[in-house]
Design a protein around this motif. Structure first.
Motif, mmCIF file in Angstrom:
data_model
loop_
_atom_site.group_PDB
_atom_site.id
_atom_site.type_symbol
_atom_site.label_atom_id
_atom_site.label_comp_id
_atom_site.label_asym_id
_atom_site.label_seq_id
_atom_site.Cartn_x
_atom_site.Cartn_y
_atom_site.Cartn_z
ATOM 1 N N ASP A 36 -74.466 -21.723 21.259
ATOM 2 C CA ASP A 36 -73.266 -22.383 20.767
ATOM 3 C C ASP A 36 -73.741 -23.640 20.031
ATOM 4 O OD1 ASP A 36 -69.994 -22.499 21.264
ATOM 5 O OD2 ASP A 36 -70.918 -24.415 20.813
ATOM 6 N N SER A 37 -73.325 -23.747 18.768
ATOM 7 C CA SER A 37 -73.827 -24.845 17.938
ATOM 8 C C SER A 37 -73.500 -26.216 18.522
ATOM 9 C CB SER A 37 -73.275 -24.732 16.515
ATOM 10 O OG SER A 37 -71.869 -24.890 16.489
ATOM 11 N N ARG A 38 -72.363 -26.347 19.206
ATOM 12 C CA ARG A 38 -72.014 -27.654 19.771
ATOM 13 C C ARG A 38 -72.986 -28.049 20.879
ATOM 14 N NH1 ARG A 38 -65.478 -27.182 20.183
ATOM 15 N NH2 ARG A 38 -65.918 -25.001 19.762
ATOM 16 N N VAL A 39 -73.390 -27.086 21.681
ATOM 17 C CA VAL A 39 -74.362 -27.368 22.737
ATOM 18 C C VAL A 39 -75.714 -27.731 22.128
ATOM 19 C CG1 VAL A 39 -75.604 -26.397 24.703
ATOM 20 C CG2 VAL A 39 -73.194 -25.835 24.361
ATOM 21 N N ARG A 97 -75.658 -31.187 20.420
ATOM 22 C CA ARG A 97 -75.631 -32.274 21.421
ATOM 23 C C ARG A 97 -77.024 -32.456 22.041
ATOM 24 N NH1 ARG A 97 -71.055 -34.640 24.053
ATOM 25 N NH2 ARG A 97 -71.832 -36.639 24.813
ATOM 26 N N PHE A 98 -77.705 -31.355 22.289
ATOM 27 C CA PHE A 98 -79.068 -31.408 22.837
ATOM 28 C C PHE A 98 -80.017 -32.096 21.860
ATOM 29 C CE2 PHE A 98 -83.289 -29.397 22.741
ATOM 30 C CZ PHE A 98 -83.771 -29.761 23.994
ATOM 31 N N LEU A 99 -79.957 -31.704 20.581
ATOM 32 C CA LEU A 99 -80.852 -32.280 19.577
ATOM 33 C C LEU A 99 -80.597 -33.770 19.402
ATOM 34 C CD1 LEU A 99 -80.703 -29.448 16.897
ATOM 35 C CD2 LEU A 99 -82.593 -29.928 18.482
ATOM 36 N N TRP A 112 -64.659 -39.336 21.445
ATOM 37 C CA TRP A 112 -63.636 -38.297 21.523
ATOM 38 C C TRP A 112 -63.134 -37.905 20.135
ATOM 39 C CZ3 TRP A 112 -64.556 -36.212 25.769
ATOM 40 C CH2 TRP A 112 -64.915 -36.977 26.882
ATOM 41 N N ASP A 113 -63.083 -38.855 19.229
ATOM 42 C CA ASP A 113 -62.726 -38.526 17.854
ATOM 43 C C ASP A 113 -63.798 -37.649 17.211
ATOM 44 O OD1 ASP A 113 -60.432 -39.988 18.123
ATOM 45 O OD2 ASP A 113 -61.138 -41.715 16.974
ATOM 46 N N THR A 114 -65.057 -38.002 17.456
ATOM 47 C CA THR A 114 -66.161 -37.215 16.900
ATOM 48 C C THR A 114 -66.121 -35.784 17.411
ATOM 49 O OG1 THR A 114 -67.567 -39.183 16.674
ATOM 50 C CG2 THR A 114 -68.685 -37.035 16.727
ATOM 51 N N LEU A 115 -65.931 -35.627 18.718
ATOM 52 C CA LEU A 115 -65.876 -34.294 19.308
ATOM 53 C C LEU A 115 -64.685 -33.494 18.789
ATOM 54 C CD1 LEU A 115 -66.829 -35.154 22.997
ATOM 55 C CD2 LEU A 115 -68.222 -33.854 21.361
ATOM 56 N N THR A 116 -63.547 -34.167 18.613
ATOM 57 C CA THR A 116 -62.365 -33.468 18.117
ATOM 58 C C THR A 116 -62.536 -33.040 16.668
ATOM 59 O OG1 THR A 116 -60.933 -34.691 19.641
ATOM 60 C CG2 THR A 116 -59.874 -33.655 17.744
ATOM 61 N N LEU A 117 -63.122 -33.900 15.847
ATOM 62 C CA LEU A 117 -63.369 -33.515 14.454
ATOM 63 C C LEU A 117 -64.381 -32.376 14.384
ATOM 64 C CD1 LEU A 117 -62.731 -34.048 11.509
ATOM 65 C CD2 LEU A 117 -64.568 -35.753 11.476
ATOM 66 N N ALA A 161 -63.690 -28.690 12.733
ATOM 67 C CA ALA A 161 -64.586 -28.047 11.771
ATOM 68 C C ALA A 161 -65.031 -26.681 12.277
ATOM 69 C CB ALA A 161 -65.791 -28.940 11.506
ATOM 70 N N ASP A 162 -65.346 -26.599 13.561
ATOM 71 C CA ASP A 162 -65.767 -25.313 14.121
ATOM 72 C C ASP A 162 -64.630 -24.303 14.065
ATOM 73 O OD1 ASP A 162 -68.219 -26.389 14.592
ATOM 74 O OD2 ASP A 162 -68.178 -26.180 16.768
ATOM 75 N N GLY A 163 -63.398 -24.764 14.246
ATOM 76 C CA GLY A 163 -62.252 -23.873 14.128
ATOM 77 C C GLY A 163 -62.111 -23.330 12.714
#
Length: 201
Positions: free
Chosen positions: A66-69, A72-74, A89-94, A98-100
């Motif tokens: 999963d690209s988000r995981v 976040r790791f990188l 939280w804004d960064t994660l929501t944006l 984008a992923d949607g």
């Protein structure tokens, strides 16, 4: 580390851009695999049981997928600050927005490519594009101040999504009526991390 990737996936590109932005690109070996939803590569399935890309095979520890995981790791590994605590939280929501967009845009391609012609649903395709359109409108009206802030993962994800729309859905003309977002992307897409990861084929 090894990054399992395939074709012009916007999710893979998001990881590649992140690798450039964090300075980790030379620490990862690129491995191309087949990622068809109907017959994924056995090497990919062994790394990610759901058979999706990207997947990051680590030297120590289980494979991340999963690209988000992975991103976040990188970011954590490089201490790059792409998930700033002041606007986390804004960064994660944006990033999720984008992923949607990417999800819906890729599903349109899957519908056209993997279903028999007589079974392709234009209604379903337009439903997916409606998701893309609503998300773009929201970003253009509500998120520009965030996009104009210092670079973070929300921006990287959005740029990767817009690049995929140009690559696979150019005829949809996503820029129409979204001048602010189009202007932002025109600038962001000139970053070395973006020009060095443009999709091919």
């Amino acid at each position: 580390m090894k990054l399992l990737k395939a074709g012009p996936s916007p999710f893979v590109r998001k990881v590649l851009v992140t690798l450039h932005e964090t300075g980790l690109i030379d620490e990862v070996e690129m491995v191309s695999v087949a990622a068809s939803p109907l017959s994924p590569d056995p090497a990919l399935i062994s790394a990610n049981p759901v058979g999706k890309i990207p997947a990051l095979v680590r030297d120590n520890g289980p494979t991340l997928y999963d690209s988000r995981v992975i991103c976040r790791f990188l970011d954590d590994k490089a201490q790059a600050g792409l998930y700033p605590s002041s606007r986390l939280w804004d960064t994660l929501t944006l990033e999720a927005t984008a992923d949607g967009i990417m999800d819906a845009a890729v599903l349109i391609i899957y519908e056209e490519r993997f279903r028999p012609v007589e079974k392709v649903s234009m209604e379903w395709i337009e439903g997916q594009w409606s998701k893309v359109s609503r998300a773009l409108d929201a970003v253009n009206t509500r998120w520009m101040s965030h996009l104009l802030a210092p670079v973070d993962m929300g921006q990287i994800a959005m740029a990767s999504a817009l690049g995929y729309l140009d690559f696979r859905h150019e005829a949809r003309s996503w820029r129409t009526g979204r001048a602010a977002l189009a202007e932002w992307y025109a600038t962001f897409s000139q970053r070395a991390s973006m020009t060095g990861t443009e999709p091919e084929g």
